[in-house]
Scaffold this motif. Structure first.
Motif, PDB file in Angstrom:
ATOM      1  N   SER A 306     -23.106 -25.185   2.759  1.00 25.40           N
ATOM      2  CA  SER A 306     -24.384 -25.193   2.788  1.00 25.40           C
ATOM      3  C   SER A 306     -24.771 -24.619   1.554  1.00 25.40           C
ATOM      4  O   SER A 306     -26.100 -24.811   0.613  1.00 25.40           O
ATOM      5  CB  SER A 306     -25.063 -24.753   3.865  1.00 25.40           C
ATOM      6  OG  SER A 306     -24.884 -25.332   5.396  1.00 25.40           O
ATOM      7  N   THR A 355     -26.119 -20.129  12.336  1.00 23.50           N
ATOM      8  CA  THR A 355     -25.228 -19.195  11.448  1.00 23.50           C
ATOM      9  C   THR A 355     -25.955 -18.114  11.520  1.00 23.50           C
ATOM     10  O   THR A 355     -26.923 -17.756  11.010  1.00 23.50           O
ATOM     11  CB  THR A 355     -24.864 -19.753  10.099  1.00 23.50           C
ATOM     12  OG1 THR A 355     -24.096 -21.035  10.296  1.00 23.50           O
ATOM     13  CG2 THR A 355     -23.906 -18.780   9.371  1.00 23.50           C
ATOM     14  N   GLU A 491      -9.983 -24.784   2.864  1.00 20.75           N
ATOM     15  CA  GLU A 491     -10.269 -24.722   4.331  1.00 20.75           C
ATOM     16  C   GLU A 491      -9.285 -25.419   5.169  1.00 20.75           C
ATOM     17  O   GLU A 491      -9.018 -24.887   6.200  1.00 20.75           O
ATOM     18  CB  GLU A 491     -11.553 -24.718   4.742  1.00 20.75           C
ATOM     19  CG  GLU A 491     -12.254 -25.850   4.760  1.00 20.75           C
ATOM     20  CD  GLU A 491     -13.780 -25.744   5.028  1.00 20.75           C
ATOM     21  OE1 GLU A 491     -14.081 -25.014   5.959  1.00 20.75           O
ATOM     22  OE2 GLU A 491     -14.605 -26.796   4.648  1.00 20.75           O
TER      23      GLU A 491
HETATM   24  O1  M6R Z   1     -23.625 -24.381   9.853  1.00 17.88           O
HETATM   25  P1  M6R Z   1     -23.795 -23.894   8.808  1.00 17.88           P
HETATM   26  O2  M6R Z   1     -24.102 -24.890   7.650  1.00 17.88           O
HETATM   27  O3  M6R Z   1     -25.039 -22.461   8.620  1.00 17.88           O
HETATM   28  O4  M6R Z   1     -22.401 -23.437   8.213  1.00 17.88           O
HETATM   29  C1  M6R Z   1     -22.213 -22.876   6.952  1.00 17.88           C
HETATM   30  C2  M6R Z   1     -20.725 -22.716   6.931  1.00 17.88           C
HETATM   31  O5  M6R Z   1     -20.078 -21.763   7.664  1.00 17.88           O
HETATM   32  C3  M6R Z   1     -19.926 -23.960   6.914  1.00 17.88           C
HETATM   33  O6  M6R Z   1     -20.569 -24.595   5.800  1.00 17.88           O
HETATM   34  C4  M6R Z   1     -18.643 -23.841   6.501  1.00 17.88           C
HETATM   35  O7  M6R Z   1     -18.368 -23.061   5.086  1.00 17.88           O
HETATM   36  C5  M6R Z   1     -17.812 -25.012   6.743  1.00 17.88           C
HETATM   37  N1  M6R Z   1     -16.343 -24.832   7.366  1.00 17.88           N
HETATM   38  C6  M6R Z   1     -17.417 -25.507   5.125  1.00 17.88           C
HETATM   39  O8  M6R Z   1     -16.752 -26.903   5.524  1.00 17.88           O
END
Ligand code: M6R
Length: 612
Positions: A306, A355, A491
């Motif tokens: 994000s 998050t 990842e």
């Molecule tokens: O739910 P969110 O968009 O707030 O999450 C943010 C990150 O934890 C999320 O984008 C993470 O980096 C993913 N595993 C990426 O693929």
């Protein structure tokens, strides 16, 4: 992170709990457990380290644990290693109370010492057992389950979503929330709790999201909700319109692949309702042109992918709006004494809307007077509820830990927002506005085309999957694209990978390029294509094995220098990363497949990161 499910009704609880937990598996966990209250008022607990299947096998798919009320949990270890004893539910010493918990009880040491001094014996290393033991302690003192819960909540500090049962009340579940997601599901002669709506999809669509400080008492017939002062309150119900099938694999080997393939449809849902007669319409944004002109500073705050969407947004919003935009990692934002006041707009981006770092940044921004606009996928999530304006991405449930369709829809919505604001401010020409709108209209179909030509990607993945280090290089929007490509790869495939702005290579990183180093060179940003090519030549002359990504219009030029080239259709420059990301997602997927990785649930990662 941890998952919570609770059921009270007329059916056997255990199979429903196991099914609900299986729908939360995607969140990441290392052990699982359930507690069921038998008709005779006895709490039966089953829990095991490892996959949910281990637990299910242990109790005959739920058949061996009989009772129509129960709570279930998938645990992501924070306090104490993942093992049978530390997994939830936790029982009090007298086995009258069972508790499941998401979050962290910060003052658990002090409470544990108090209870030990009172003669309580602990069996686990967890902070959660403290809640079970303290609840039993207060229950024994006052003889009232609800009152005892209130006392516990006044004593504990930290974050929690709690599910609590008492053997003396085999017709009641009590639940409470503070800083951890929790919702109530209303059924016919049955009621539910869950940390995530996905768990309840086959059972009910009628839900209420709990707010911090609230407590709910569930019986078979009703749910009574109380505020922090323990006064009964009425809350608005929400309807979950996600299809059950959207959260199931439907014949695909992995959720990640399914979600990559769902991107054209997800983009249509995110874009089409907001395009009317060639204009962008955001019915869901209440910020007026006058208020926007008053805004002096814009922050975009997010984590992980994000945040990478935010990086693209910085370039695009600045270009379109001619206003300075700062992108901040949510985990840094709140500790950086940010320059935020009532002339600041904070754009928060989050798939899950839960998050913790992003949520904390949002609260910090609001407390400093900022206006908060969020771009969120999960309807009714905490971030959505606490924002002044919410733009939903309508990507549907995203199950794979590695985000794909959520990234794409976030990016589309953010680009649309930038254009919408630019139009309000009069900072974009009519021609450019129309060109971007045209690009947005064509985007879902262009993503479809890109997905249809993925054989080359499989071939390249097959020849590169054994590399143990990869560099993504690019300039401007290609640099931001590289950040996402690199995160996707590392990842899920566990290959060390870094993204660099090509111009930075000569300031240090180029010393790492040697014979055979894999460099993924991104050359989709037309305005800087020639400069990007110079960097490609630079790394090639040091022996790098280059895989390039470019657009149709630059394909021939790229192929003069690089043998292995991936190609995406051309679009307006601000939208180009929306196409460029697709081959990078697929590349990461196929590489991980070749390496035999657990693609949907990569090690050490969780879908929704609800701890700091
Ligand atoms: O739910 P969110 O968009 O707030 O999450 C943010 C990150 O934890 C999320 O984008 C993470 O980096 C993913 N595993 C990426 O693929």
């Amino acid at each position: 992170m941890c998952g919570i499910v609770g059921y009270i009704g007329k059916e056997q609880a255990a199979p429903i709990l196991l099914d609900g937990l299986s729908r939360l598996e995607y969140r990441g966990y290392d052990s699982a457990g359930i507690a069921v209250c038998t008709a005779g008022g006895f709490l039966q607990v089953a829990k095991s380290k490892g996959r949910l299947q281990v637990l299910s096998d242990k109790i005959g798919g739920g058949e061996d644990v009989r009772g129509t009320i129960g709570i279930g949990h998938t645990r992501w270890a924070t306090h104490g290693e993942p093992n049978d004893v530390n997994s939830h539910p936790h029982l009090s010493q007298d086995e009258k109370i069972a508790v499941i918990h998401n979050g962290i009880i910060e003052n658990y040491v002090e409470i544990k010492e108090f209870l030990i001094a009172e003669g309580v014996r602990f069996v686990s290393e967890t902070d959660t057992e403290v809640v079970a033991q303290l609840l039993a302690f207060y229950y024994n003192e006052c003889g009232d389950f609800f009152e005892a819960v209130g006392r516990v909540l006044r004593r504990i500090e930290g974050a929690y979503a709690l599910g609590m049962m008492c053997a003396d009340h085999p017709d009641m579940i009590i639940t409470a929330r503070k800083d951890a997601p929790l919702l109530l599901g209303f059924g016919d002669g049955a009621n539910y709790i869950a940390s995530d709506a996905t768990a309840l999809l086959p059972y009910t669509r009628d839900v209420v999201y709990m707010e911090d400080g609230e407590i709910a008492v569930l019986t078979r017939e009703s749910i009574t909700i109380y505020n922090a002062m323990q006064q009964v309150i009425e809350k608005e119900h929400s309807h979950i319109d996600w299809e059950v099938s959207a959260a199931e694999k439907g014949g695909y080997a992995h959720f990640m692949f399914k979600e990559i393939m769902e991107q054209p449809e997800a983009l249509r849902k995110a874009i089409s309702p907001r395009l009317r007669g060639g204009r962008i319409v955001f019915d869901d944004v209440s910020l007026t042109a006058r208020q926007l002109r008053h805004i002096e500073r814009i922050y975009i705050v997010a984590c992980g992918s994000s945040y990478h969407v935010g990086m693209v947004g910085k370039y695009n919003l600045e270009r379109l709006m001619r206003k300075s935009v700062e992108v901040c990692l949510a985990s840094e934002f709140r500790y950086s004494d940010p320059l935020v006041d009532d002339k600041t707009l904070v754009i928060v981006i989050s798939q899950s809307g839960e998050t913790l770092d992003t949520m904390a940044a949002l609260r910090e921004a609001k407390s400093l007077g900022a206006r908060v606009l969020s771009i969120v996928n999960v309807v009714g999530s905490s971030i959505a509820r606490e924002s002044d304006d919410v733009l939903y991405t309508y990507a549907g449930p995203e199950i794979a830990v590695a985000t794909t369709k959520a990234y794409s829809t976030q990016l589309a919505v953010l680009n649309m927002l930038g254009l919408y604001f630019a139009d309000m401010l009069g900072s974009v020409s009519k021609e450019e506005y129309e060109a971007i709108v045209k690009g947005l209209e064509a985007l879902p179909t262009q993503v479809e085309e890109t997905l249809a030509s993925c054989e080359d990607i499989q071939k390249f993945a097959a020849s590169y999957f054994n590399h143990d280090s990869v560099f993504f290089i690019g300039r401007n929007l290609d640099y931001t694209l590289g950040l996402e490509g690199s995160l996707k790869l590392k990842e899920i495939s566990y290959i060390h990978s870094e993204a660099y702005a090509s111009g930075e290579l000569k300031h240090g990183t180029i010393s790492l390029i040697e014979q055979g180093t894999l460099v993924i060179a991104l050359g989709t940003y037309g305005a800087l294509f020639d400069k990007a090519m110079s960097n490609v030549v630079e790394v090639k002359s040091r022996g790098a094995d280059v895989l390039a990504l470019t657009t149709q219009s630059h394909r021939a030029e790229m192929e003069k220098t690089v043998e292995n080239v991936l190609v995406v259709p051309d679009t307006h420059p601000v939208l180009q990363p929306s196409l460029g990301v697709v081959p990078l997602q697929l590349f990461a997927y196929y590489v991980a497949l070749h390496r035999g990785c657990d693609i949907d649930k990569p090690r050490n990662l969780a879908k929704s990161v609800t701890v700091e």
